[in-house]
Scaffold this motif. Structure first.
Motif, PDB file in Angstrom:
ATOM      1  N   VAL A  90     -16.473  17.415  48.026  1.00  0.00           N
ATOM      2  CA  VAL A  90     -16.382  18.636  48.823  1.00  0.00           C
ATOM      3  C   VAL A  90     -17.256  18.546  50.069  1.00  0.00           C
ATOM      4  O   VAL A  90     -16.939  19.146  51.098  1.00  0.00           O
ATOM      5  CB  VAL A  90     -16.785  19.857  47.963  1.00  0.00           C
ATOM      6  CG1 VAL A  90     -17.039  21.076  48.822  1.00  0.00           C
ATOM      7  CG2 VAL A  90     -15.685  20.169  46.956  1.00  0.00           C
ATOM      8  N   PHE A  91     -18.332  17.787  50.010  1.00  0.00           N
ATOM      9  CA  PHE A  91     -19.242  17.685  51.157  1.00  0.00           C
ATOM     10  C   PHE A  91     -18.510  17.165  52.390  1.00  0.00           C
ATOM     11  O   PHE A  91     -18.541  17.784  53.458  1.00  0.00           O
ATOM     12  CB  PHE A  91     -20.413  16.765  50.800  1.00  0.00           C
ATOM     13  CG  PHE A  91     -21.374  16.541  51.933  1.00  0.00           C
ATOM     14  CD1 PHE A  91     -22.212  17.547  52.357  1.00  0.00           C
ATOM     15  CD2 PHE A  91     -21.430  15.314  52.575  1.00  0.00           C
ATOM     16  CE1 PHE A  91     -23.098  17.348  53.409  1.00  0.00           C
ATOM     17  CE2 PHE A  91     -22.311  15.102  53.625  1.00  0.00           C
ATOM     18  CZ  PHE A  91     -23.152  16.121  54.039  1.00  0.00           C
ATOM     19  N   PHE A  92     -17.846  16.021  52.268  1.00  0.00           N
ATOM     20  CA  PHE A  92     -17.117  15.464  53.405  1.00  0.00           C
ATOM     21  C   PHE A  92     -15.952  16.362  53.797  1.00  0.00           C
ATOM     22  O   PHE A  92     -15.632  16.511  54.977  1.00  0.00           O
ATOM     23  CB  PHE A  92     -16.613  14.062  53.079  1.00  0.00           C
ATOM     24  CG  PHE A  92     -17.702  13.026  53.064  1.00  0.00           C
ATOM     25  CD1 PHE A  92     -18.620  12.944  54.087  1.00  0.00           C
ATOM     26  CD2 PHE A  92     -17.804  12.138  52.010  1.00  0.00           C
ATOM     27  CE1 PHE A  92     -19.621  12.000  54.084  1.00  0.00           C
ATOM     28  CE2 PHE A  92     -18.804  11.184  51.996  1.00  0.00           C
ATOM     29  CZ  PHE A  92     -19.718  11.114  53.027  1.00  0.00           C
ATOM     30  N   ILE A 178     -19.154  27.048  59.544  1.00  0.00           N
ATOM     31  CA  ILE A 178     -17.989  26.834  58.690  1.00  0.00           C
ATOM     32  C   ILE A 178     -18.331  25.880  57.547  1.00  0.00           C
ATOM     33  O   ILE A 178     -17.959  26.105  56.389  1.00  0.00           O
ATOM     34  CB  ILE A 178     -16.799  26.284  59.507  1.00  0.00           C
ATOM     35  CG1 ILE A 178     -16.390  27.275  60.592  1.00  0.00           C
ATOM     36  CG2 ILE A 178     -15.610  25.997  58.590  1.00  0.00           C
ATOM     37  CD1 ILE A 178     -16.040  28.646  60.081  1.00  0.00           C
ATOM     38  N   VAL A 179     -19.040  24.794  57.854  1.00  0.00           N
ATOM     39  CA  VAL A 179     -19.434  23.838  56.809  1.00  0.00           C
ATOM     40  C   VAL A 179     -20.321  24.525  55.771  1.00  0.00           C
ATOM     41  O   VAL A 179     -20.125  24.370  54.561  1.00  0.00           O
ATOM     42  CB  VAL A 179     -20.162  22.632  57.425  1.00  0.00           C
ATOM     43  CG1 VAL A 179     -20.707  21.715  56.324  1.00  0.00           C
ATOM     44  CG2 VAL A 179     -19.228  21.850  58.329  1.00  0.00           C
ATOM     45  N   ALA A 180     -21.297  25.300  56.245  1.00  0.00           N
ATOM     46  CA  ALA A 180     -22.213  25.975  55.328  1.00  0.00           C
ATOM     47  C   ALA A 180     -21.485  26.997  54.460  1.00  0.00           C
ATOM     48  O   ALA A 180     -21.736  27.105  53.246  1.00  0.00           O
ATOM     49  CB  ALA A 180     -23.335  26.654  56.121  1.00  0.00           C
ATOM     50  N   LEU A 181     -20.571  27.748  55.062  1.00  0.00           N
ATOM     51  CA  LEU A 181     -19.833  28.750  54.298  1.00  0.00           C
ATOM     52  C   LEU A 181     -18.944  28.100  53.236  1.00  0.00           C
ATOM     53  O   LEU A 181     -18.835  28.597  52.115  1.00  0.00           O
ATOM     54  CB  LEU A 181     -18.984  29.606  55.243  1.00  0.00           C
ATOM     55  CG  LEU A 181     -19.742  30.592  56.129  1.00  0.00           C
ATOM     56  CD1 LEU A 181     -18.793  31.250  57.132  1.00  0.00           C
ATOM     57  CD2 LEU A 181     -20.439  31.655  55.274  1.00  0.00           C
ATOM     58  N   ARG A 182     -18.313  26.990  53.607  1.00  0.00           N
ATOM     59  CA  ARG A 182     -17.459  26.288  52.633  1.00  0.00           C
ATOM     60  C   ARG A 182     -18.283  25.767  51.456  1.00  0.00           C
ATOM     61  O   ARG A 182     -17.896  25.909  50.300  1.00  0.00           O
ATOM     62  CB  ARG A 182     -16.715  25.153  53.325  1.00  0.00           C
ATOM     63  CG  ARG A 182     -15.962  24.225  52.379  1.00  0.00           C
ATOM     64  CD  ARG A 182     -14.975  24.952  51.503  1.00  0.00           C
ATOM     65  NE  ARG A 182     -14.378  24.054  50.527  1.00  0.00           N
ATOM     66  CZ  ARG A 182     -13.805  24.437  49.402  1.00  0.00           C
ATOM     67  NH1 ARG A 182     -13.739  25.714  49.077  1.00  0.00           N
ATOM     68  NH2 ARG A 182     -13.281  23.550  48.573  1.00  0.00           N
TER      69      ARG A 182
END
Length: 212
Positions: A90-92, A178-182
């Motif tokens: 999920v990180f990438f 967006i990355v942090a929210l995901r």
């Protein structure tokens, strides 16, 4: 900024495809195919939507080379990526979602398309490659799972489509958001409201069965 988002998204989604392919025990060719599709599939879908010739995809020779090198390194040295396997890479995927959703919205906005096209371009660019990847790998697409995924692409689509984000720092900031929210939606299990029609009809059905 455009080139930076392209590189970030391409690397992130290529590695996401490699991780899924290695989890499914694909051979080297399968790793390359899944990685390339993940990295470039969303852009191809976006181009079809907003009227850009699909052949424009082949003008990104440098990005193809970058993706190939990154996937080769990941295949030869898989241990350096082991820590990203939590929640199936999920990180990438989150990094690719943030970078490509913003890039897709910027692309549509630069072509003079309306707000609706910017939102659609953000959603398709951010999720299209991952969707094709999961279908080919026989998995349930991430954007259909319970954690909030595709809904986050509405943020860059809305802000960029309305012309509210123009500076480099602002664009980078929205990518980070967006990355942090995901990642938070996965870690904390944030979900959108859902309903099941079967549950709504189950109780009346059970009552009628009892009366019989």
């Amino acid at each position: 900024m455009w080139d930076l988002l392209n590189v970030i998204g391409t690397i992130a989604f290529a590695l996401s495809g490699v991780l899924v392919a290695m989890e499914e025990r694909y051979d080297l060719m399968g790793v390359y195919i899944l990685g390339f599709i993940t990295a470039f599939g969303g852009g191809a879908v976006r181009n079809l939507l907003i009227g850009v010739p699909v052949s424009a995809l082949w003008d990104q020779g440098t990005l193809f080379t970058v993706a190939f090198i990154v996937m080769t390194i990941a295949f030869v040295f898989p241990k350096i990526l082991r820590w990203t396997l939590l929640h199936r890479g999920v990180f990438f995927d989150a990094i690719g979602l943030g970078a490509f959703s913003v890039q897709g919205a910027m692309y549509a906005y630069s072509m003079g398309h309306p707000l609706s096209a910017c939102i659609a371009a953000a959603a398709l660019t951010g999720t299209g490659g991952g969707m094709i990847r999961d279908v080919l790998a026989g998995r349930k697409p991430l954007f259909l799972q319970k954690e909030i995924y595709i809904a986050w692409t509405l943020i860059p689509g809305l802000f960029i489509g309305l012309g509210w984000l123009t500076g480099t720092i602002e664009v980078l900031l929205i990518v980070v958001v967006i990355v942090a929210l995901r990642l938070c939606s996965v870690y904390y299990g944030w979900q959108l409201p859902s309903r099941s029609i079967e549950e709504e009809h189950q109780e009346p059905y059970e009552k009628s069965a009892l009366t019989e």
